[in-house]
Design a protein around this motif. Structure first.
Motif, PDB file in Angstrom:
ATOM      1  N   LEU A 308      32.439  -9.316 -76.681  1.00 27.73           N
ATOM      2  CA  LEU A 308      33.082  -9.485 -75.375  1.00 27.73           C
ATOM      3  C   LEU A 308      33.319 -10.961 -75.029  1.00 27.73           C
ATOM      4  O   LEU A 308      34.458 -11.353 -74.770  1.00 27.73           O
ATOM      5  N   ILE A 420      35.260 -10.433 -64.219  1.00 32.43           N
ATOM      6  CA  ILE A 420      34.215 -10.156 -65.209  1.00 32.43           C
ATOM      7  C   ILE A 420      33.887  -8.662 -65.230  1.00 32.43           C
ATOM      8  O   ILE A 420      33.738  -8.043 -66.296  1.00 32.43           O
ATOM      9  N   TYR A 423      36.522  -6.987 -67.099  1.00 33.72           N
ATOM     10  CA  TYR A 423      36.438  -7.271 -68.534  1.00 33.72           C
ATOM     11  C   TYR A 423      35.368  -6.403 -69.215  1.00 33.72           C
ATOM     12  O   TYR A 423      35.489  -6.079 -70.395  1.00 33.72           O
ATOM     13  N   MET A 424      34.320  -6.037 -68.460  1.00 36.21           N
ATOM     14  CA  MET A 424      33.235  -5.239 -69.043  1.00 36.21           C
ATOM     15  C   MET A 424      33.723  -3.873 -69.539  1.00 36.21           C
ATOM     16  O   MET A 424      33.080  -3.247 -70.379  1.00 36.21           O
TER      17      MET A 424
ATOM     18  N   ALA B  23      33.378 -18.685 -63.224  1.00 40.33           N
ATOM     19  CA  ALA B  23      32.592 -17.478 -63.515  1.00 40.33           C
ATOM     20  C   ALA B  23      32.881 -16.987 -64.935  1.00 40.33           C
ATOM     21  O   ALA B  23      31.962 -16.587 -65.667  1.00 40.33           O
ATOM     22  N   ILE B  24      34.141 -17.045 -65.344  1.00 41.78           N
ATOM     23  CA  ILE B  24      34.497 -16.590 -66.696  1.00 41.78           C
ATOM     24  C   ILE B  24      33.871 -17.522 -67.736  1.00 41.78           C
ATOM     25  O   ILE B  24      33.298 -17.068 -68.738  1.00 41.78           O
ATOM     26  N   HIS B  27      30.398 -16.730 -68.188  1.00 38.67           N
ATOM     27  CA  HIS B  27      30.218 -15.504 -68.965  1.00 38.67           C
ATOM     28  C   HIS B  27      30.377 -15.749 -70.467  1.00 38.67           C
ATOM     29  O   HIS B  27      29.658 -15.161 -71.280  1.00 38.67           O
TER      30      HIS B  27
END
Lengths: 488, 88
Positions: A308, A420, A423-424, B23-24, B27
């Motif tokens: 991911l 996010i 994206y998960m 935030a990305i 991640h």
């Protein structure tokens, strides 16, 4: 929840058989499909454009071939829907983006020509997340598509329009494209079969590029056999795509019902979180395969979890490069400015939606001097680790099993403000994309609310035949109620 | 970053994307921190070789049909605003 089983359209082979013998005209088959469009399109919004005149002309051409005593092909008269990132001569191809609204491609994608050569009749261009970036179709510039199982929920994405068109019985076959899960995830959320072939098996010529090292075209259908037939038709070498593998299309139908006896099947434990209804479905699927004679074991492949974050560097990086072509010069939108650079920036600022802009900036950052090694370079190495981990696992297993998605179809608006979280959705589908391996989603169960759950079958490169065999076995042990078509 | 990517953004967008992109990046930090000594990068799932065709003339896309899709075309060419500053 009001979805009810829809009238069966018959298998692709059955439709083609009737048309080939002249028992039913392609025009009559098309009329049924268009009637269903009239009934449901207002609720679902599967299509950016329904191409009635072109479809009628194509159907008439098929009927003429039949009358002349020739064979129109294995998909004679089969109505199909095409994701609107596949180029079609003279028919607008928009990628659901304002920047391409109204663009008329000067050539057909290879898959479009192959479907037509096999006798299929394209009825329209389906909605998607803009430039195939998203997991819900909420990123379409032309409004979202709704899930026929529950109109308050997303159909998944990015190929949500194609999935919903098949799941609602408008067409028995649709094409989508899959970069990190854009065929498999909407197939799972819509209770139908979706297949991403091995990278290079299907030509990408005429597929508008998102992330070129990951993009693959594949079919949506209600059954594994239909998806297998469609894949046989669209696959095979194409000199117009330099990444097309120089080998014939895979033979899938011949071995589809050979069963799973003796096959070694690995259940990827890393994707089975506690209290997950999608994980529970995988456990049931594994039990069903064991009962059918497969040798089933759990396997841990923690490196797949690197997929991911690696993907969300690599795909935006490739996208930022691919989408630089939308500059207001050769096609699509132009917003004027005093000089070329201002014109470029205004055109792109106005023409692209929020998710596309986010990914272009993310990709530009990951490729910029000073960050290239830390992000793009590292992500490419993580990609190697994912591939090596798969190679090790395939020493012990013929195929692997995971959930297709971490959850069932979600309500509109529930993830759209949190990139996010969105994206998960791709967690389980991304690893095989990075490796270039084939993967299929098969509808296997319904949750207590009556929403479909998909199980994903993964195979090594060019392992389509064994993958589809396992998919067929899963389909045989799944309840009929778990798959479309349904009427919302 | 928006300038580099040729994206004209308003102030609201700049603020919103700054927060979301941070935030990305957080991640994907798992990738940045990975120990990858001795791991070669993968740019493509399979080895890609340059593909050549035989050097035989064949028709390409029709010029008029291609230009018909341009925002502005003139005399068989794409027309664009000036690309360089005034001469000194």
């Amino acid at each position: 929840m009001t979805a009810t089983p829809a009238p069966e359209l018959g298998s692709l082979a059955a439709i083609a058989a009737c048309v080939r013998t002249g028992e039913r005209s392609a025009r009559a088959v098309l009329a049924t499909s268009l009637e269903r469009v009239r009934e449901l399109e207002g609720d679902l919004h599967c299509f950016n454009e329904v191409t009635i005149e072109a479809a009628e002309a194509d159907a008439d051409a098929v009927d003429r071939i039949v009358r002349s005593g020739l064979d129109p092909g294995p998909l004679a008269g089969v109505p199909v829907a095409l994701k609107d990132n596949l180029c079609t001569v003279g028919i607008p191809t928009t990628c659901s983006s304002k920047i391409l609204a109204g663009w008329l491609p000067p050539y057909d994608a290879t898959v479009v020509s192959r479907l037509r050569d096999a006798g299929a009749v394209a009825i329209g261009k389906t909605n998607l997340d803009e430039f195939a970036m998203g997991s819900s179709t909420e990123n379409s510039a032309f409004g979202p598509t709704r899930n026929p199982w529950d109109l308050g929920r997303v159909p998944g994405g990015s190929s949500g329009g194609s999935a919903a068109a098949v799941a609602s019985g408008i067409v028995p076959l649709a094409l989508g494209s899959d970069t990190g899960g854009s065929i498999r995830q909407p197939a799972a959320l819509c209770g139908i079969v979706g297949v991403k072939p091995t990278y290079g098996v299907v030509s990408r010529y005429g597929l508008i590029a998102f992330a070129s090292s990951l993009d693959q075209i594949g079919p949506f259908a209600t059954t594994v056999a239909d998806a297998a037939l469609a894949l046989e038709v669209i696959a095979g070498h194409d000199p117009m795509d330099s990444t097309s593998l120089d080998r014939p299309a895979p033979s899938l139908l011949a071995t589809l019902h050979d069963g799973v006896s003796g096959l070694r099947i690995g259940v990827v434990a890393d994707f089975l979180s506690e209290e997950s209804e999608c994980g529970d479905a995988v456990v049931s699927a594994a039990e069903a395969l064991a009962a059918a004679g497969a040798k089933v074991d759990e396997v841990r492949i923690p490196e797949l979890l690197l997929g991911l974050p690696a993907y969300y560097v690599i795909a935006p990086a490739e996208a930022s490069s691919n989408l630089s072509r939308y500059d207001g010069v050769r096609y699509g939108l132009r917003v004027d400015g005093p000089d070329a650079e201002t014109m470029n920036a205004r055109t792109r600022g106005e023409g692209f939606g929020p998710e596309v802009k986010r990914r272009i900036m993310m990709g530009t950052y990951a490729l910029s001097a000073g960050y290239y090694d830390a992000y793009y370079g590292q992500a490419q190495k993580a990609r190697t680790l994912v591939i090596r981990a798969f190679e090790a696992a395939y020493q012990d297993f013929d195929v692997l099993l995971t959930p297709t998605t971490p959850s069932v179809a979600f309500p509109f608006g529930s993830k759209v403000d949190d990139p996010i979280e969105m994206y998960m959705c791709d967690l389980c589908s991304i690893p095989s994309s990075l490796a270039g391996h084939p993967a299929a989603s098969v509808p296997f169960a319904l949750n207590p609310e009556g929403l479909p759950i998909g199980v994903q079958v993964l195979a090594p490169a060019l392992g389509e035949a064994v993958m589809m065999r396992v998919a067929a076995s899963l389909e045989a042990s799944a309840p009929r109620s778990a798959r479309g078509p349904v009427t919302p | 970053m928006a300038r580099l990517a040729r994206l004209a953004l308003d102030d609201d967008e700049v603020g919103r994307y700054a927060v979301q992109l941070s935030a990305i990046l957080e991640h994907v930090d798992a990738v940045r921190r990975l120990d990858t000594a001795d791991v070669p990068p993968t740019a493509h799932p399979f080895p890609v070789e340059n593909v050549l065709r035989s050097d035989i003339e064949r028709p390409s896309l029709d010029r008029d049909s291609v230009l018909s899709q341009a925002p502005v075309a003139e005399s068989g060419r794409f027309r664009v605003p000036r690309i360089m500053g005034e001469a000194p």
